[in-house]
Design a protein around this motif. Structure first.
Motif: not given
Ligand code: HEM
Length: 158
Positions: A45-59
């Motif tokens: 269920k912790a995978k929601t945390i992963l979704q919250s920073f999925s755009k970080l690599p673009v930065l």
């Protein structure tokens, strides 16, 4: 505008790029620690945390591009004079390593982790632990490399 002002603009862009690239790495590192803590408690269920920073690599990649373009700009303006200095040659080697590590190793580990989380199985513990220890090694390497590059850029040892 004088040549000196142009150089300073490139240097500013260089530092903005550095803040983005290093900042994205540090946020990734810190958020992943929270993710692992949550994973211990509630598993998949912790995978929601992963979704919250999925755009970080673009930065991080925007930062990387800004660093390279401004670095090349400064080199062109100084007619490659830094290229002859030892600190710069060593720095350049580490820059190649940090970029390749981010693009090849970090990206692959991030994708692996997301894929494992999508499998939605509870019996993925062994694979997850491997990714966890590889990610820890990856982040430690990136942070050490940032420190060395910063040290060389500021002190310019010759
Ligand atoms: C992760 C990659 C990099 C980081 C973290 C980084 C960091 C920095 C920092 C903090 C400075 C400021 C030093 C100061 O003003 O005292 C600097 C300067 C500089 N960097 Fe980079 N850099 C990176 C990659 C590059 C690349 C790829 C190039 C060239 C293609 C480059 C060329 C330069 C040059 C020419 C200067 C100006 C030196 C001066 O006038 O003092 N850098 N870098």
């Amino acid at each position: 505008m004088t040549t000196h002002t142009f150089f300073q603009i490139f240097l500013m862009l260089h530092l903005v790029g550095f803040v983005l690239f290093a900042g994205a790495t540090i946020i990734n590192f810190v958020t992943l620690r929270q993710f692992w803590q949550q994973y211990e408690l509630e598993g998949i269920k912790a995978k929601t945390i992963l979704q919250s920073f999925s755009k970080l690599p673009v930065l991080g990649r925007i930062g990387m591009a800004a660093i390279i373009l401004s670095g090349v700009g400064m080199m062109a303006m100084t007619r490659g004079v830094f290229g002859e200095q030892i600190w710069f040659r060593i720095k350049f080697g580490f820059v190649i390593v940090i970029i390749l590590n981010a693009l090849l190793v970090g990206r692959r580990l991030g994708l692996n982790l997301r894929k494992l989380m999508e499998e939605n199985k509870e019996e993925i513990t062994v694979k997850i632990n491997k990714v966890k220890s590889n990610l820890r090694m990856f982040h430690t390497a990136q942070l050490v490399l940032f420190f060395i590059i910063l040290l060389l850029s500021v002190f310019k040892f010759n």
